[in-house]
Enzyme design. Structure first.
Site, PDB file in Angstrom:
ATOM      1  CB  CYS A 145      35.649  32.393  41.258  1.00 54.56           C
ATOM      2  SG  CYS A 145      36.032  33.452  39.853  1.00 54.56           S
TER       3      CYS A 145
HETATM    4  C1  BEZ Z   1      36.276  31.028  36.556  1.00 55.64           C
HETATM    5  O1  BEZ Z   1      36.298  31.347  37.730  1.00 55.64           O
HETATM    6  O2  BEZ Z   1      36.342  29.856  36.216  1.00 55.64           O
HETATM    7  C2  BEZ Z   1      36.196  32.068  35.483  1.00 55.64           C
HETATM    8  C3  BEZ Z   1      35.533  33.264  35.722  1.00 55.64           C
HETATM    9  C4  BEZ Z   1      35.461  34.207  34.728  1.00 55.64           C
HETATM   10  C5  BEZ Z   1      36.047  33.963  33.512  1.00 55.64           C
HETATM   11  C6  BEZ Z   1      36.733  32.785  33.290  1.00 55.64           C
HETATM   12  C7  BEZ Z   1      36.813  31.830  34.290  1.00 55.64           C
END
Ligand code: BEZ
Length: 226
Positions: free
Chosen positions: A54
Site C-alpha cells: 500500500c
Molecule cells: C500490503 O500492502 O503489503 C498488504 C496489505 C494487506 C495484506 C497484504 C499485503
C-alpha cells in the site's frame, strides 16, 4: 426437476451511478458527488495503512497526480483507518517514495473506520481479506456514472500507468465514435465503432480508414488533430 434460483446482484457495475456519500477525509468532510463536480474521479481503496505494498502504491499515485490533473481527474484514496492513522502514515509514504519512483502524498484519503463507503462500493471481500478493503479502483465520470472497475488481490500492487491509459481511452471514446485496440496508448490508431456503417463512417472520417477486416477499421487517433 430443476429449480431456478435468481441470483441477486450485490455489486456495482460499469454504467451504474456511483453511490453518493458523506465522509471524513484527510482534507475534511466531503460529499462525494459535490467533490467530483465537473471532473472525472478515481476512487481507490487499499487494505491498511502502514503496510508495504500500500505504501508503494500511494507514493506512486502521488507521483502521477500531475498526469491525473492533466486529465481533469481527481484522486481519492480510502481505507478503513482513521484520519489520525492516515496522517501518521503520510511520513512513511514520503520515505518510501524514492525507492518506487513515487512522491509524498498529495491527495486526500477517506477515513472509512465504520466501513460505510467500503460496503457501499463492495470493497470488502471476506474471502480475500477479512474486514479490510481489497485493492479496488473506480473511475467515475462527470456524469457520476462508473466508467471502470478494477479489483486486485492484496498481494498485488497495481500499475497506475495502466489506469491512466484506460482513462485516456475512456475520455477519448466518450467524445469520438471510436474504440481503442489492445495495448493502445494516446496517439495510436483507433478503431471505428462497429455500430457505424461504412456510409455513416465516411461522414465522420472523410479521410478514410485502413480496413484490416470489414469490421476492424483503423483511423488515426481523432484527438491528435485537436
Ligand atoms: C500490503 O500492502 O503489503 C498488504 C496489505 C494487506 C495484506 C497484504 C499485503
Amino acid at each position: 426437476m430443476f429449480k431456478l434460483f435468481k441470483k441477486k446482484s450485490t455489486g456495482l457495475r460499469i454504467g451504474d451511478t456511483a453511490p453518493d456519500f458523506k465522509a471524513e477525509t484527510t482534507d475534511g468532510t466531503i460529499k462525494f458527488h459535490d467533490w467530483i463536480g465537473d471532473s472525472y474521479a478515481m476512487l481507490f481503496s487499499h487494505p491498511k495503512d502502514f503496510t508495504p505494498v500500500c505504501s508503494t502504491e500511494l507514493s506512486r499515485t502521488a507521483a502521477l497526480k500531475p498526469e491525473f490533473d492533466k486529465r481533469n481527474t481527481k484522486v481519492m484514496g480510502l481505507s478503513v483507518d482513521s484520519v489520525g492513522d492516515h496522517a501518521m502514515w503520510e511520513n512513511d509514504i514520503g520515505d518510501v517514495a524514492k525507492h518506487f519512483n513515487g512522491a509524498p502524498l498529495n491527495f486526500p484519503l477517506i477515513a472509512d473506520n465504520d466501513k460505510k463507503v467500503a460496503e457501499l462500493y463492495g470493497m470488502i471481500h471476506p474471502g480475500e481479506l477479512d474486514n479490510l478493503t481489497i485493492r479496488s479502483v473506480f473511475i467515475i465520470g462527470p456524469d457520476k456514472k462508473i466508467k471502470l472497475i478494477m479489483t486486485y488481490p492484496a498481494s498485488t500492487g497495481r500499475n497506475f500507468l495502466e489506469i491512466l491509459r484506460a482513462l485516456d481511452s475512456i475520455q477519448l471514446t466518450a467524445k469520438h465514435k471510436v474504440a481503442t485496440p489492445v495495448d493502445w496508448k494516446h496517439g495510436d490508431d483507433c478503431i471505428i465503432v462497429p455500430a457505424l456503417s461504412d456510409d455513416e463512417a465516411k461522414g465522420l472520417f472523410p479521410d478514410g480508414w485502413n480496413a484490416v477486416k470489414s469490421y476492424l477499421r483503423l483511423v488515426p487517433d481523432p484527438s491528435k488533430n485537436k
